[in-house]
Write an enzyme that holds these catalytic residues in place. Structure first.
Site, PDB file in Angstrom:
ATOM      1  N   LYS A 127       8.554   1.125  -7.104  1.00 18.12           N
ATOM      2  CA  LYS A 127       8.850   0.266  -6.423  1.00 18.12           C
ATOM      3  C   LYS A 127      10.370   1.067  -5.820  1.00 18.12           C
ATOM      4  O   LYS A 127      10.799   0.673  -6.509  1.00 18.12           O
ATOM      5  CB  LYS A 127       8.584  -0.932  -5.154  1.00 18.12           C
ATOM      6  CG  LYS A 127       8.150  -1.379  -4.128  1.00 18.12           C
ATOM      7  CD  LYS A 127       6.433  -1.072  -4.253  1.00 18.12           C
ATOM      8  CE  LYS A 127       6.108  -1.228  -2.350  1.00 18.12           C
ATOM      9  NZ  LYS A 127       4.759  -1.908  -2.500  1.00 18.12           N
ATOM     10  N   ASP A 167       5.607   1.522   2.106  1.00 16.92           N
ATOM     11  CA  ASP A 167       5.030   0.576   2.755  1.00 16.92           C
ATOM     12  C   ASP A 167       5.327  -0.203   4.078  1.00 16.92           C
ATOM     13  O   ASP A 167       5.786   0.656   5.072  1.00 16.92           O
ATOM     14  CB  ASP A 167       5.984  -0.562   1.254  1.00 16.92           C
ATOM     15  CG  ASP A 167       5.625  -1.921   0.834  1.00 16.92           C
ATOM     16  OD1 ASP A 167       3.938  -1.935   0.806  1.00 16.92           O
ATOM     17  OD2 ASP A 167       6.173  -2.769   1.539  1.00 16.92           O
TER      18      ASP A 167
HETATM   19  N1  GLU Z   1       2.846  -0.056  -0.801  1.00 15.22           N
HETATM   20  C1  GLU Z   1       1.343   0.256  -0.831  1.00 15.22           C
HETATM   21  C2  GLU Z   1       0.661  -1.410  -1.608  1.00 15.22           C
HETATM   22  O1  GLU Z   1       1.701  -1.906  -1.386  1.00 15.22           O
HETATM   23  C3  GLU Z   1       1.159   1.711  -1.076  1.00 15.22           C
HETATM   24  C4  GLU Z   1       1.641   2.716  -1.768  1.00 15.22           C
HETATM   25  C5  GLU Z   1       1.128   3.267  -2.113  1.00 15.22           C
HETATM   26  O2  GLU Z   1       0.080   4.269  -1.717  1.00 15.22           O
HETATM   27  O3  GLU Z   1       1.540   4.432  -3.358  1.00 15.22           O
HETATM   28  O4  GLU Z   1      -0.193  -0.325  -2.421  1.00 15.22           O
END
Ligand code: GLU
Length: 444
Positions: A127, A167
């Site tokens: 992340k 996100d």
């Molecule tokens: N931010 C999204 C999550 O919390 C998607 C992450 C992504 O698609 O890599 O899973």
């Protein structure tokens, strides 16, 4: 060698001071994992699998300097937390929001490891993001910020190393600016980011995937209990991507969706939203209060969240810790039977205790909102083979993935009474694959 919950949490707390969200996410997981490991897997204890899993493989923090529209220099902080690559390249979104800090990104990256494993796809967990606040910024400012951010991030990512996505605060527009700068610097058009536009390597259904997947998960919970979604009253928080498409799918499936919200307040429509009303809300930006002026069945509740309204199903789709103990008690008292998380960790530990005590069905984010990253995984597959699948094909695969996640939760979360502890099921189900992969790959 032994493993003990209290000591473990104490040590994680000491090693990560001032990181309450990270500690909360770790506690939520190891509360289930430690008893399971002690009973079943001495090998995982000896190999210190849990001790290694709470230590990110790598954390990058960097300066992001950029020029605003007044030609003033702005300085933000950028991060990428590369948490675990045992089952695939790091994968997870970027969050741009003023409250972003290392604690929040580590909690998100940690959750992502379990979530990504649950999808059944070969993706590790990561992340990233920045304390940059996109609110009130011009399009050019957003672009300059994204370019500066990617100028540093590009050296740490790659289609087979680490694949960021969106996100909170990062959608197709931001992914576009980030992708453009990556391609320019690396001279390489690859699947290094997901959530791309459909004309330039993106997958159909990616924007819808988290919200749609959430509803598919809810349908699985209802099916399992021989119930149907038609006519069910659904309360949703948030007004971003996840909330919007959760509402859309809920309405399409015949449910009555009564709320949406943002950090300033909640709109409640006693007749329920229609697709037409939803399309109007999408034009309002942050000014959702306007909705109540146009529709007499609706009211606006400044500074309030949606959890006071009577519903059968609550879908928190805003942000972490948005449902506290007293909100959870209100939901239970009003007869809510299902809470499924579209956001990451929107329920506090105390709220989760209330759900479990009341034996309502609680789908934690790592299971219920995995549809977004699942379609990101499908985007990676499409990029790798140079194809673009039809929306129908992607939607079908998304549905299957959500059904499989539900099955995994039932398999590992079923209590002797028949009650499904989805949190335990998701924690154990997500953990085993990663732990086996770590075991196979030696002490790294
Ligand atoms: N931010 C999204 C999550 O919390 C998607 C992450 C992504 O698609 O890599 O899973």
């Amino acid at each position: 060698m032994s493993l003990n919950f209290k000591n473990f949490i104490k040590q994680v707390g000491q090693r990560n001071p001032n990181e309450p969200e990270f500690l909360q996410a770790v506690t939520e997981v190891v509360e289930d994992l430690i008893p399971y490991i002690i009973e079943n897997r001495q090998d995982f204890i000896d190999l210190k699998i849990l001790e290694r899993m709470v230590e990110p493989e790598r954390v990058v923090s960097f300066r992001v300097a950029w020029l605003d529209d007044k030609n003033q220099i702005q300085v933000n902080r950028g991060y990428r937390v590369q948490m675990n690559s045992a089952i695939g390249p790091y994968k997870g979104g970027l969050r741009f929001a003023p409250d972003v800090n290392l604690s929040i990104l580590k909690f998100l990256a940690f959750e992502q490891v379990f979530k990504n494993s649950l999808t059944g796809l070969p993706i590790g967990g990561g992340k990233g993001g920045s304390d940059f606040d996109p609110k009130g910024k011009s399009d050019n400012e957003i672009m300059r910020f994204c370019q500066s951010f990617m100028t540093e991030l590009q050296r740490h990512i790659g289609s087979e190393t680490d694949v960021p996505a969106g996100d909170i605060g990062v959608g197709t527009r931001e992914v576009g600016y980030l992708f453009g700068q990556y391609k320019r610097l690396q001279n390489n058009f690859s699947g290094v980011l997901t959530g791309k536009g459909t004309q330039w390597g993106g997958s159909y259904i990616r924007p819808e995937a988290t919200g749609y997947g959430l509803l598919y998960f809810v349908q699985c919970v209802l099916d399992y209990n021989n119930e149907n979604i038609e006519g069910k009253v659904i309360s949703i928080s948030g007004a971003g991507n996840v909330a919007y498409y959760a509402a859309e799918k809920g309405i399409q499936l015949g449910a009555k969706v009564i709320t949406l919200s943002n950090s300033q307040g909640t709109i409640y429509d006693k007749d329920g939203f229609t697709l037409e009303k939803l399309a109007y809300i999408a034009t309002l930006g942050r000014d959702i209060a306007k909705f109540a002026k146009k529709y007499p069945s609706a009211s606006y509740h400044a500074k309030e969240n949606p959890w006071q309204f009577k519903c059968d199903i609550a879908l928190p789709c805003a942000t972490q810790n948005e449902i506290n103990e007293s909100d959870a008690k209100k939901l239970v008292k009003n007869g809510c039977k299902i809470v499924a998380e579209g956001a990451n960790m929107p329920s506090t530990a105390e709220a989760i205790r209330v759900y479990h005590q009341a034996k309502i069905h609680f789908g934690p984010g790592k299971a219920a909102n995995a549809g977004g990253v699942a379609v990101s995984g499908l985007e990676m597959s499409q990029n790798a083979i140079g194809q673009q699948w039809s929306p129908e094909k992607v939607d079908h695969r998304l549905k299957l993935i959500m059904e499989n996640i539900h099955k995994t939760c039932v398999r590992f979360g079923k209590e002797p009474t028949g009650y499904i502890n989805y949190l335990r099921g998701a924690n154990i189900g997500g953990f085993i694959k990663v732990a086996e992969a770590m075991k196979a790959q030696g002490v790294v």
